[in-house]
Design an enzyme around this catalytic site. Structure first.
Site, PDB file in Angstrom:
ATOM      1  N   CYS A 117       2.954   3.336  -2.312  1.00  0.00           N
ATOM      2  CA  CYS A 117       2.203   4.441  -1.633  1.00  0.00           C
ATOM      3  C   CYS A 117       0.734   4.118  -2.169  1.00  0.00           C
ATOM      4  O   CYS A 117       0.581   4.709  -3.325  1.00  0.00           O
ATOM      5  CB  CYS A 117       2.801   5.711  -1.981  1.00  0.00           C
ATOM      6  SG  CYS A 117       1.985   7.328  -1.281  1.00  0.00           S
ATOM      7  N   CYS A 161      -2.156   2.047   3.983  1.00  0.00           N
ATOM      8  CA  CYS A 161      -1.352   3.207   3.867  1.00  0.00           C
ATOM      9  C   CYS A 161       0.226   2.269   4.050  1.00  0.00           C
ATOM     10  O   CYS A 161      -0.069   1.522   5.218  1.00  0.00           O
ATOM     11  CB  CYS A 161      -1.323   4.342   4.782  1.00  0.00           C
ATOM     12  SG  CYS A 161       0.240   5.483   4.953  1.00  0.00           S
TER      13      CYS A 161
HETATM   14  N1  DGL Z   1       2.830   5.688   2.588  1.00  0.00           N
HETATM   15  C1  DGL Z   1       1.526   6.450   1.937  1.00  0.00           C
HETATM   16  C2  DGL Z   1       0.512   5.588   1.548  1.00  0.00           C
HETATM   17  O1  DGL Z   1       0.675   4.409   1.395  1.00  0.00           O
HETATM   18  C3  DGL Z   1       1.088   7.798   2.805  1.00  0.00           C
HETATM   19  C4  DGL Z   1       1.662   8.686   3.537  1.00  0.00           C
HETATM   20  C5  DGL Z   1       1.699   9.996   3.046  1.00  0.00           C
HETATM   21  O2  DGL Z   1       0.485  10.655   3.872  1.00  0.00           O
HETATM   22  O3  DGL Z   1       2.566  10.681   2.682  1.00  0.00           O
HETATM   23  O4  DGL Z   1      -0.680   5.788   1.271  1.00  0.00           O
END
Ligand code: DGL
Length: 288
Positions: A93, A207
């Site tokens: 993330c 993301c």
């Molecule tokens: N998957 C997450 C990232 O790589 C973010 C998504 C969220 O806002 O929770 O930043």
């Protein structure tokens, strides 16, 4: 006494546990986006035992202020590390990695591999010197992201695009909801810049949710660009940091853990099975 919860084994204090057949790797995200890293990690180390943890009780992370997000991530990680004793944690993330990695490394002794905007490869690849970083509103605001740009893309014009809804749209699409093309097109539109006869030619998928809908983003782009997904590089890094495989046998089936449950209960079973996560569990950690 150390309890290996997954193997159900007890070791006396002072004894050396046998070489692990299957190193335990925890892959962590706020939701389902980390699955794009998870699938590469499984390819890179099929011998490992994987836990996929989604803090869906707090999804989306992109809306949190930095201090609250660090507190939240530390408390979720405390629970997961105590429970699973992983050999390595992949923070799949960007929104979490760009703010919480120093605090995680200070608190826990397990190695962490983070996921951060792929600014360096984007700058290396760009001909037009116009690149865009597509992330959550949190990721594009971070000093960490600004520092990457200063260090690796000083000679590029970098457009930071904090897409407010794209992670949630990607999750909806993954669940099979009918999400209109226009909604995706509006989220990515600011990435495409034309100036002095030059056009953006590289967009980083900063993301982990976005590669879930990469085909759609490619189709809806106003012109073709190179989309950079850092997942294979993260998987290689993870593979290099755990002990070399001691067996050709695949690790035990992966387990998915959710802190909320809404995601797990919303018809996701077949999707998770496709990713190799047949076992789903809810370990509630409500957001206060
Ligand atoms: N998957 C997450 C990232 O790589 C973010 C998504 C969220 O806002 O929770 O930043």
């Amino acid at each position: 006494m150390r309890v290996d919860l997954l193997a159900g084994t007890l070791y006396q204090a002072g004894t050396v546990p046998p070489m692990k057949q299957h190193p335990i790797v925890l892959v962590f995200d706020s939701g389902l986006g980390g699955l794009t890293v998870f699938r590469e990690a499984v390819k890179a180390r099929p011998d490992a035992q994987f836990i996929y943890a989604a803090d869906d009780a707090a999804f989306p992370y992109g809306r949190f202020d930095e201090a609250s997000l660090v507190i939240r991530i530390l408390s979720v990680m405390e629970r997961l590390i105590t429970r699973f004793a992983p050999d390595l944690v992949v923070v799949a993330c960007n929104t979490a990695s760009t703010i919480a990695l120093p605090a995680l490394r200070a608190r826990f002794s397990v190695p962490f591999v983070g996921t951060v905007p792929a600014v360096k490869p984007a700058a290396e690849h760009s001909q037009s010197r116009l690149i865009s970083v597509l992330g959550t509103p949190g990721t594009v605001k971070r000093e960490y992201t600004a520092a990457l740009i200063r260090e690796f893309a000083a000679d590029c014009e970098v457009t930071l695009v904090g897409a407010p809804h794209l992670a949630a749209l990607a999750e909806a699409a993954l669940r099979g909801d009918d999400v209109a093309d226009a909604a995706f097109a509006a989220e990515i539109a600011p990435c495409f810049v034309e100036t002095d006869g030059r056009r953006t030619d590289v967009v980083t998928l900063s993301c982990t949710h976005y590669p879930l809908v990469r085909d759609r983003l490619e189709r809806l782009a106003p012109w073709p660009v190179t989309w950079i997904d850092p997942a294979p590089a993260i998987a290689r890094r993870m593979a290099s940091l755990i002990a070399a495989p001691v067996t050709d046998r695949a690790g035990p089936a992966g387990l998915a853990v959710f802190t909320g449950g809404q995601m797990a209960e919303s018809g996701l079973g077949p999707v998770m099975t496709d990713f190799g996560l047949a076992q789903i569990e809810i370990d509630p950690l409500p957001l206060h």
